[in-house]
Design an enzyme around this catalytic site. Structure first.
Site, short mmCIF file in Angstrom:
data_model
loop_
_atom_site.label_atom_id
_atom_site.label_comp_id
_atom_site.label_asym_id
_atom_site.label_seq_id
_atom_site.Cartn_x
_atom_site.Cartn_y
_atom_site.Cartn_z
N HIS A 148 -31.77 26.61 2.12
CA HIS A 148 -32.88 26.08 1.46
C HIS A 148 -32.31 25.96 0.58
O HIS A 148 -32.69 25.29 -0.40
CB HIS A 148 -34.07 26.71 1.59
CG HIS A 148 -34.91 26.34 2.68
ND1 HIS A 148 -34.10 27.44 4.29
CD2 HIS A 148 -35.31 25.93 3.42
CE1 HIS A 148 -35.40 26.76 4.75
NE2 HIS A 148 -36.08 25.80 4.58
N ASP A 190 -33.04 17.92 9.59
CA ASP A 190 -33.76 18.60 8.42
C ASP A 190 -34.21 18.44 7.77
O ASP A 190 -33.87 17.35 6.70
CB ASP A 190 -32.95 20.34 8.11
CG ASP A 190 -34.08 21.17 8.16
OD1 ASP A 190 -35.19 20.97 8.38
OD2 ASP A 190 -32.84 22.71 8.52
#
Length: 594
Positions: free
Chosen positions: A241, A314
């Site tokens: 992330h 993702d």
């Protein structure tokens, strides 16, 4: 909620033209016919799965309208669908999509209605991350199960399949047909900051069996399962992330470890596989993230593993995929690599126009888009979206959070709690000798819409079991004053329960000073089980693997002797003073019989 007549009217064109049965590729001719009638802009839209703010497709709160205008340039989900013709929408708690099951059902129906009323309108594939444990988007009163590492500790494929079946039934009832679960990553790095307890364990074969069982459960309930994060995110020390992790495994190790659960998922007929924003030099030396890697996605996943289902990225807003290329290049490169669904780009307008421009400029062919759209439509057909795009309030009431489902989650949780230390058979605690309990420890924000905080949940559960339990939250980094307060409070307790969470030096000091009082101390790891290695003086230690209600209640029942500890470590715990040596091996776990 739309009436049956409205439903039939809205879907008549598509359903009549398809008469989808959901079998394999039997409907490809009809699906290809649908694709041939789509405009290029509609085709581009089908590739995107996008977030949108608000509890309603047409009448969100003003703050959500403002957020949509700022990030997407539209006011509502319905406007986003009309402008971009997105093929999928992802629900998030923070986007205010998931207040309660009936509201979610209405939102889902509103999204389907908005899409189906468009020219050549198609049903939307609505998705979410409902992994259970620490990552969930739909909270109570829906049924919440133990997380992946807890399921790994239980070791039961039957339980994994039950989880998938019940969770799948509840997701389908509220209009969600694609779940980004199970996590197929093999967690072999205790320092992994992003996977950890989201993984089923460190043994590839055990993970593979549980992954296949969950896939069977979800897809048997009519919800597409998604194995993630290909080619394997289990040995990283960087969170994708916020950074760009590098996997240093050899190709041989990848075959023996990371690939095994994904092969198992493919054999189980998995509908979709999610990519990882990781660099894997042994599989692709270019330095590109796997999400943008043709050798990994087309060469290995499609070619060597023989997978022909949907490949979804993702989130494209994560730093791991944005490090090397701009937001306009990422979606184009992902499609060139072999991706089908582009998930949650930072700017839909930038990404959508970049793909459109790439086709018009010849970098991507329209035929390449058609390949991905066909896979996406096959998935929608297989999951019944052409025939039944809508859900009902009656279905929500009959399905979501029923007593039978909640009881099943509690039973499964009881089989996961793992007893690691029990000196002088301190556990189970006897109410006659240890009736007054102090519950202290870390209180991270409650996951999954559960009750929280964990000290309060544990204290309440123990009180229900006949103890007098008082909660004193001390946090993940207690100050010296907080530690002193807990030590003073312990003087009036017969025993102390302390929750550890990715243990810090301050938490360790708290536990050690509590042990020094002479009061019996029972520690409970409410996230990573590795904490136990830092606390050699604790007389009793349990691993609960998460701080969701269902796992904390199970731990309370084990502490009280209402349930036996049956879990076995699905990962090894290394010694704190010598990480090369194993303190507790995979499969370790005490029982009350010895």
């Amino acid at each position: 909620m739309p009436s049956r007549r409205t439903v039939l009217a809205a879907t008549a064109g598509v359903a009549a033209s398809l008469a989808i049965s959901g079998t394999a590729h039997a409907n490809d001719k009809k699906l290809r016919s649908l694709i041939s009638r789509m405009t290029l802009e509609e085709k581009v839209g089908q590739l995107f799965v996008m977030r949108v703010y608000g509890h309603s497709a047409t009448a969100p709160d003003q703050t959500d309208i403002d957020a949509n205008l700022k990030e997407i340039g539209v006011r509502t989900a319905a406007e986003m669908i009309a402008r971009y013709r997105v093929g999928g929408i992802i629900y998030f708690t923070w986007a205010h999509n998931t207040r309660d099951p009936h509201q979610i059902a209405d939102l889902s129906n509103g999204i389907q209605k908005a899409s189906l009323r468009q020219p050549r309108g198609l049903p939307v594939l609505i998705s979410t991350d409902q992994e259970h444990g620490i990552v969930c988007r739909v909270g109570e009163p829906a049924t919440l199960f133990p997380g992946a590492m807890a399921i790994g500790a239980g070791g039961s494929r039957k339980d994994a399949r039950t989880l998938g079946r019940i969770a799948g039934q509840e997701l389908r009832a509220i209009g969600i047909r694609q779940n980004y679960s199970p996590v197929a990553d093999v967690n072999v790095n205790p320092a992994n900051p992003v996977i950890g307890v989201r993984s089923l364990g460190s043994e590839a074969g055990a993970v593979a069996g549980l992954v296949a069982a969950e896939v069977a459960g979800y897809q048997g309930a009519g919800v597409a399962a998604t194995a993630k994060h290909f080619p394997g995110h289990g040995d990283t020390a960087v969170d994708s992330h916020y950074g760009f992790p590098v996997i240093t495994h050899s190709r041989e190790l990848w075959e023996k470890l990371d690939a095994v659960p994904f092969r198992s998922a493919i054999r189980a007929g998995i509908d979709s596989i999610m990519t990882a924003h990781i660099q894997f030099p042994a599989l692709d030396a270019s330095g590109d993230p796997a999400t943008l890697s043709h050798p990994i996605l087309t060469g290995i996943l499609r070619g060597e593993l023989g997978y022909d289902g949907v490949v979804v990225t993702d989130s494209l807003g994560m730093e791991g995929v944005r490090t090397k290329y701009g937001d306009d290049r990422v979606p184009v490169l992902a499609l060139k690599a072999g991706v089908d669904q582009l998930l949650n780009p930072p700017s839909l307008d930038v990404a959508w126009n970049a793909v459109l421009k790439a086709v018009k400029g010849g970098e991507l062919t329209e035929a390449r888009l058609d390949e991905s759209i066909l896979r996406i439509l096959r998935l929608k057909a297989r999951r019944g979206l052409f025939e039944e795009p809508y859900v009902s309030h009656g279905g929500v009431t009959r399905t979501v959070g029923t007593p039978a489902h909640l009881a099943a989650a509690d039973r499964i949780a009881e089989r996961t709690t793992t007893l690691l230390v029990n000196e002088r058979r301190l556990l189970p605690l006897d109410r006659r000798t240890h009736g007054k309990l102090l519950v202290v420890g870390a209180d991270p924000a409650s996951p999954s819409g559960t009750t929280g905080p964990p000290t309060g949940v544990l204290a309440a559960a123990l009180t229900e079991l006949g103890f007098t339990a008082t909660a004193l939250p001390t946090g993940t980094a207690p100050s010296a004053a907080t530690v002193a307060q807990a030590v003073a409070a312990a003087q009036d307790a017969d025993a102390v329960i302390v929750g550890t969470y990715n243990i810090t030096a301050a938490q360790k000091a708290l536990v050690e000073q509590l042990v020094a009082t002479g009061r019996p101390v029972v520690a409970v790891a409410i996230r990573n089980p590795y904490d136990v290695a830092q606390l050699p003086t604790v007389p009793a230690y349990l691993a609960a693997y998460s701080w969701t209600d269902v796992e904390l209640r199970a731990a309370a029942r084990v502490i009280a002797g209402q349930a036996a500890p049956r879990g076995r470590l699905p990962v090894p715990v290394q010694r704190a003073d010598d990480p090369a040596k194993v303190l507790y091996p995979v499969g370790y776990g005490l029982s009350y019989g010895r």
